[in-house]
Design a protein around this motif. Sequence first.
Motif, PDB file in Angstrom:
ATOM      1  N   MET A   1      52.501 107.726  -2.502  1.00  0.00           N
ATOM      2  CA  MET A   1      52.291 108.259  -3.678  1.00  0.00           C
ATOM      3  C   MET A   1      52.180 109.796  -2.981  1.00  0.00           C
ATOM      4  SD  MET A   1      49.788 106.509  -6.343  1.00  0.00           S
ATOM      5  CE  MET A   1      50.330 104.680  -6.543  1.00  0.00           C
ATOM      6  N   ILE A   2      52.140 110.686  -3.925  1.00  0.00           N
ATOM      7  CA  ILE A   2      51.784 111.969  -3.531  1.00  0.00           C
ATOM      8  C   ILE A   2      50.491 112.559  -4.173  1.00  0.00           C
ATOM      9  CG2 ILE A   2      52.672 114.447  -3.709  1.00  0.00           C
ATOM     10  CD1 ILE A   2      55.223 113.549  -4.182  1.00  0.00           C
ATOM     11  N   PRO A   3      49.432 112.837  -3.407  1.00  0.00           N
ATOM     12  CA  PRO A   3      48.075 113.022  -3.851  1.00  0.00           C
ATOM     13  C   PRO A   3      48.425 114.439  -4.662  1.00  0.00           C
ATOM     14  CG  PRO A   3      48.048 112.886  -1.352  1.00  0.00           C
ATOM     15  CD  PRO A   3      49.499 112.840  -1.872  1.00  0.00           C
ATOM     16  N   THR A   4      47.550 114.329  -5.876  1.00  0.00           N
ATOM     17  CA  THR A   4      47.784 115.623  -6.652  1.00  0.00           C
ATOM     18  C   THR A   4      46.220 115.835  -7.387  1.00  0.00           C
ATOM     19  OG1 THR A   4      49.970 114.869  -7.375  1.00  0.00           O
ATOM     20  CG2 THR A   4      48.991 116.781  -8.762  1.00  0.00           C
ATOM     21  N   ARG A   5      46.140 117.315  -7.327  1.00  0.00           N
ATOM     22  CA  ARG A   5      44.767 117.715  -8.005  1.00  0.00           C
ATOM     23  C   ARG A   5      45.078 118.365  -9.359  1.00  0.00           C
ATOM     24  NH1 ARG A   5      40.732 120.518  -3.983  1.00  0.00           N
ATOM     25  NH2 ARG A   5      39.633 120.205  -5.771  1.00  0.00           N
ATOM     26  N   ILE A   6      44.209 117.932 -10.309  1.00  0.00           N
ATOM     27  CA  ILE A   6      44.273 118.403 -11.539  1.00  0.00           C
ATOM     28  C   ILE A   6      42.964 119.035 -11.925  1.00  0.00           C
ATOM     29  CG2 ILE A   6      46.243 117.116 -12.339  1.00  0.00           C
ATOM     30  CD1 ILE A   6      44.593 115.387 -13.859  1.00  0.00           C
ATOM     31  N   ALA A   7      42.831 119.826 -12.966  1.00  0.00           N
ATOM     32  CA  ALA A   7      41.660 120.320 -13.426  1.00  0.00           C
ATOM     33  C   ALA A   7      41.432 119.986 -14.894  1.00  0.00           C
ATOM     34  CB  ALA A   7      41.407 121.742 -13.331  1.00  0.00           C
ATOM     35  N   LEU A   8      40.461 119.306 -15.269  1.00  0.00           N
ATOM     36  CA  LEU A   8      40.119 118.975 -16.781  1.00  0.00           C
ATOM     37  C   LEU A   8      38.864 119.550 -17.226  1.00  0.00           C
ATOM     38  CD1 LEU A   8      40.711 115.102 -16.021  1.00  0.00           C
ATOM     39  CD2 LEU A   8      42.334 116.779 -16.956  1.00  0.00           C
ATOM     40  N   ASP A   9      38.813 119.773 -18.439  1.00  0.00           N
ATOM     41  CA  ASP A   9      37.569 120.449 -18.940  1.00  0.00           C
ATOM     42  C   ASP A   9      36.733 119.092 -18.902  1.00  0.00           C
ATOM     43  OD1 ASP A   9      37.522 119.241 -21.911  1.00  0.00           O
ATOM     44  OD2 ASP A   9      39.355 120.367 -21.913  1.00  0.00           O
ATOM     45  N   PRO A  10      35.401 119.707 -18.827  1.00  0.00           N
ATOM     46  CA  PRO A  10      34.393 118.441 -18.834  1.00  0.00           C
ATOM     47  C   PRO A  10      34.474 117.395 -20.162  1.00  0.00           C
ATOM     48  CG  PRO A  10      33.312 120.408 -18.373  1.00  0.00           C
ATOM     49  CD  PRO A  10      34.816 120.850 -18.943  1.00  0.00           C
ATOM     50  N   ASP A  11      34.841 117.721 -21.194  1.00  0.00           N
ATOM     51  CA  ASP A  11      34.916 116.627 -22.220  1.00  0.00           C
ATOM     52  C   ASP A  11      36.071 115.936 -22.099  1.00  0.00           C
ATOM     53  OD1 ASP A  11      32.274 117.776 -23.594  1.00  0.00           O
ATOM     54  OD2 ASP A  11      33.648 119.083 -24.811  1.00  0.00           O
ATOM     55  N   LEU A  12      37.114 116.401 -21.736  1.00  0.00           N
ATOM     56  CA  LEU A  12      38.246 115.665 -21.499  1.00  0.00           C
ATOM     57  C   LEU A  12      37.914 114.565 -20.389  1.00  0.00           C
ATOM     58  CD1 LEU A  12      41.201 114.615 -22.123  1.00  0.00           C
ATOM     59  CD2 LEU A  12      41.931 116.686 -20.587  1.00  0.00           C
ATOM     60  N   TYR A  13      37.360 115.043 -19.352  1.00  0.00           N
ATOM     61  CA  TYR A  13      37.108 114.342 -18.061  1.00  0.00           C
ATOM     62  C   TYR A  13      36.319 113.201 -18.620  1.00  0.00           C
ATOM     63  CZ  TYR A  13      35.090 112.827 -13.728  1.00  0.00           C
ATOM     64  OH  TYR A  13      35.004 111.938 -12.541  1.00  0.00           O
ATOM     65  N   ASP A  14      35.287 113.412 -19.402  1.00  0.00           N
ATOM     66  CA  ASP A  14      34.352 112.482 -19.737  1.00  0.00           C
ATOM     67  C   ASP A  14      34.979 111.233 -20.607  1.00  0.00           C
ATOM     68  OD1 ASP A  14      31.994 113.805 -18.493  1.00  0.00           O
ATOM     69  OD2 ASP A  14      31.320 114.606 -20.069  1.00  0.00           O
ATOM     70  N   HIS A  15      35.720 111.800 -21.582  1.00  0.00           N
ATOM     71  CA  HIS A  15      36.577 110.870 -22.607  1.00  0.00           C
ATOM     72  C   HIS A  15      37.382 109.876 -21.662  1.00  0.00           C
ATOM     73  CE1 HIS A  15      38.756 110.444 -26.382  1.00  0.00           C
ATOM     74  NE2 HIS A  15      38.289 109.185 -26.089  1.00  0.00           N
ATOM     75  N   ALA A  16      38.226 110.616 -20.918  1.00  0.00           N
ATOM     76  CA  ALA A  16      39.135 109.770 -20.120  1.00  0.00           C
ATOM     77  C   ALA A  16      38.663 108.829 -19.194  1.00  0.00           C
ATOM     78  CB  ALA A  16      40.085 110.900 -19.220  1.00  0.00           C
ATOM     79  N   SER A  17      37.642 109.401 -18.444  1.00  0.00           N
ATOM     80  CA  SER A  17      36.616 108.461 -17.615  1.00  0.00           C
ATOM     81  C   SER A  17      36.143 106.961 -18.567  1.00  0.00           C
ATOM     82  CB  SER A  17      35.575 109.427 -17.052  1.00  0.00           C
ATOM     83  OG  SER A  17      36.048 110.175 -16.035  1.00  0.00           O
ATOM     84  N   GLU A  18      35.798 107.455 -19.583  1.00  0.00           N
ATOM     85  CA  GLU A  18      35.338 106.332 -20.537  1.00  0.00           C
ATOM     86  C   GLU A  18      36.424 105.541 -20.938  1.00  0.00           C
ATOM     87  OE1 GLU A  18      32.795 103.593 -22.475  1.00  0.00           O
ATOM     88  OE2 GLU A  18      32.458 105.189 -21.267  1.00  0.00           O
ATOM     89  N   VAL A  19      37.572 105.767 -21.287  1.00  0.00           N
ATOM     90  CA  VAL A  19      38.771 105.207 -21.569  1.00  0.00           C
ATOM     91  C   VAL A  19      39.257 104.437 -20.230  1.00  0.00           C
ATOM     92  CG1 VAL A  19      41.111 105.318 -22.283  1.00  0.00           C
ATOM     93  CG2 VAL A  19      39.410 106.751 -23.524  1.00  0.00           C
ATOM     94  N   ALA A  20      39.134 104.955 -19.098  1.00  0.00           N
ATOM     95  CA  ALA A  20      39.716 104.180 -18.081  1.00  0.00           C
ATOM     96  C   ALA A  20      38.604 103.079 -17.725  1.00  0.00           C
ATOM     97  CB  ALA A  20      39.723 105.290 -16.692  1.00  0.00           C
ATOM     98  N   ARG A  21      37.318 103.474 -17.981  1.00  0.00           N
ATOM     99  CA  ARG A  21      36.460 102.344 -17.654  1.00  0.00           C
ATOM    100  C   ARG A  21      36.504 101.101 -18.393  1.00  0.00           C
ATOM    101  NH1 ARG A  21      32.340 100.145 -19.673  1.00  0.00           N
ATOM    102  NH2 ARG A  21      31.909 101.595 -21.607  1.00  0.00           N
ATOM    103  N   ARG A  22      36.763 101.428 -19.933  1.00  0.00           N
ATOM    104  CA  ARG A  22      36.952 100.307 -20.801  1.00  0.00           C
ATOM    105  C   ARG A  22      38.300  99.567 -20.612  1.00  0.00           C
ATOM    106  NH1 ARG A  22      34.931 102.543 -26.685  1.00  0.00           N
ATOM    107  NH2 ARG A  22      32.866 103.032 -26.094  1.00  0.00           N
TER     108      ARG A  22
END
Length: 82
Positions: A1-22
């Motif tokens: 895999m190729i490590p990649t960095r992306i920037a997310l706005d805080p709301d998207l990060y929080d929402h995506a983190s919750e979806v991933a957790r679920r």
Amino acid sequence: MIPTRIALDPDLYDHASEVARRRGVSLAELCRQALREAVARHPEAAPGSSGDRPWMAYLGTLSGRPRDSCRVDEVVYGRVAR
């Protein structure tokens, strides 16, 4: 895999983190899944397909003499193509 960095706005990060957790996956895996789905919707952009040169869509039909591109090298780059 190729490590990649992306920037997310805080709301998207929080929402995506919750979806991933679920879903029981990491945020990185959620991003990979989303990218796979997005890329699958555009098979014309796959390497080796006719869509791997999107700039062609803006040019329409290309015509001209076989050595015309040599002149472009001369004008744009200041060198004569061989």
